[in-house]
Design a protein around this motif. Structure first.
Motif, mmCIF file in Angstrom:
data_model
loop_
_atom_site.group_PDB
_atom_site.id
_atom_site.type_symbol
_atom_site.label_atom_id
_atom_site.label_comp_id
_atom_site.label_asym_id
_atom_site.label_seq_id
_atom_site.Cartn_x
_atom_site.Cartn_y
_atom_site.Cartn_z
ATOM 1 N N THR A 1 0.852 -1.363 0.099
ATOM 2 C CA THR A 1 -0.208 -0.062 -0.098
ATOM 3 C C THR A 1 0.843 1.142 -0.037
ATOM 4 O O THR A 1 2.145 1.136 -0.031
ATOM 5 C CB THR A 1 -0.987 -0.061 1.309
ATOM 6 N N GLY A 2 0.215 2.457 0.023
ATOM 7 C CA GLY A 2 1.192 3.762 0.061
ATOM 8 C C GLY A 2 2.180 3.810 -0.992
ATOM 9 O O GLY A 2 1.872 3.519 -2.193
ATOM 10 N N PRO A 3 3.377 4.163 -0.595
ATOM 11 C CA PRO A 3 4.406 4.251 -1.308
ATOM 12 C C PRO A 3 5.020 3.180 -2.364
ATOM 13 O O PRO A 3 5.244 3.284 -3.317
ATOM 14 C CB PRO A 3 5.684 4.632 -0.629
ATOM 15 N N MET A 4 4.423 1.959 -1.859
ATOM 16 C CA MET A 4 4.749 0.858 -2.641
ATOM 17 C C MET A 4 3.783 0.539 -3.997
ATOM 18 O O MET A 4 4.271 -0.080 -4.784
ATOM 19 C CB MET A 4 4.527 -0.426 -1.850
ATOM 20 N N LEU A 5 2.981 1.571 -3.923
ATOM 21 C CA LEU A 5 1.963 1.686 -5.315
ATOM 22 C C LEU A 5 2.388 2.694 -6.363
ATOM 23 O O LEU A 5 1.796 2.496 -7.071
ATOM 24 C CB LEU A 5 0.370 1.524 -4.952
ATOM 25 N N ALA A 6 3.129 3.542 -5.832
ATOM 26 C CA ALA A 6 3.372 4.789 -6.633
ATOM 27 C C ALA A 6 3.898 4.260 -8.159
ATOM 28 O O ALA A 6 3.253 5.068 -8.895
ATOM 29 C CB ALA A 6 4.494 5.424 -5.928
ATOM 30 N N LYS A 7 4.620 3.546 -8.238
ATOM 31 C CA LYS A 7 4.960 3.275 -9.729
ATOM 32 C C LYS A 7 4.523 2.047 -10.491
ATOM 33 O O LYS A 7 4.577 1.834 -11.826
ATOM 34 C CB LYS A 7 6.604 2.797 -9.543
ATOM 35 N N LYS A 8 3.310 1.565 -10.006
ATOM 36 C CA LYS A 8 2.400 0.771 -10.754
ATOM 37 C C LYS A 8 1.667 1.264 -11.759
ATOM 38 O O LYS A 8 1.275 2.416 -11.488
ATOM 39 C CB LYS A 8 1.417 -0.075 -9.502
ATOM 40 N N GLU A 9 1.535 0.625 -12.729
ATOM 41 C CA GLU A 9 0.693 0.868 -13.995
ATOM 42 C C GLU A 9 -0.580 1.013 -13.305
ATOM 43 O O GLU A 9 -1.121 0.089 -12.711
ATOM 44 C CB GLU A 9 0.983 0.014 -15.135
#
Length: 190
Positions: free
Chosen positions: A65-73
């Motif tokens: 969640t959070g910053p771990m999702l930032a670069k996901k398409e």
């Protein structure tokens, strides 16, 4: 499934040995794994099922969640973390109800894997094996026991051998959404 020794047991250029037959598969008291688990699909279910099969007592799952999702398409289309956590818990409980299931949100690549001293193995895919190695490096720095790294082959998304992914499912959803908007706009313009 293949087990990968993590303490330098594999000579450079060597590949891990093939997985033993399922009845000969190792078993661990507690296993850990992590992922986004968006739109729980067959690849996720295969990873979770293999993890459940390897766990005798407890399974720990970190849900990004959070910053771990930032670069996901198509990050804006990722399901809420609460929905993803519930889907993971429900699926695991449907396979092995007696297992202790600990599913929690994680905002970094490590989550509970580098603080829980009761873990025995980390379950990874071929694509995330480096993450398993990184976890063991952090555990070593913290004087925690190293985890056995178990590698699970994921299912293909199609006959071309492409890995099934949540990103591909989100892309499809975005494209369908654009088509629906275009159709509505054309109907309103008529």
């Amino acid at each position: 499934m293949i087990a990968v020794p993590v303490a330098g047991d594999i000579p450079a250029g060597a590949s891990p040995s093939p997985a033993p037959a399922e009845e000969d598969s190792p078993s661990y008291g507690s296993v850990v794994l992590g992922g986004t688990f968006d739109r729980l699909h067959d690849g996720h279910r295969r990873l979770l099922k293999a993890s459940v099969d390897l766990a005798r007592d407890r399974i720990v799952v970190g849900v990004c969640t959070g910053p771990m999702l930032a670069k996901k398409e198509y990050a804006e289309l990722i399901e809420p973390v609460e929905k993803r956590i519930k889907a993971v818990e429900d699926y695991i409980k449907s396979i092995k109800p007696e297992l202790i299931v600990q599913v929690e949100p994680i905002e970094d690549p490590y989550g509970p894997s580098i603080i829980d001293d009761r873990l025995d193995a980390i379950i990874v895919s071929k694509e995330t094996i480096n993450g398993g190695v990184a976890v063991n490096q952090k555990r070593e720095e913290k004087k925690l026991p190293l985890l056995k790294v178990e590698v699970v082959d994921l299912l293909s998304g199609d006959t071309d051998g492409e890995k099934l992914s949540s990103s591909a499912l989100r892309k499809l959803e975005a494209e369908q959404g654009h088509k629906q908007k275009a159709t509505i706009a054309n109907q309103e313009g008529v």
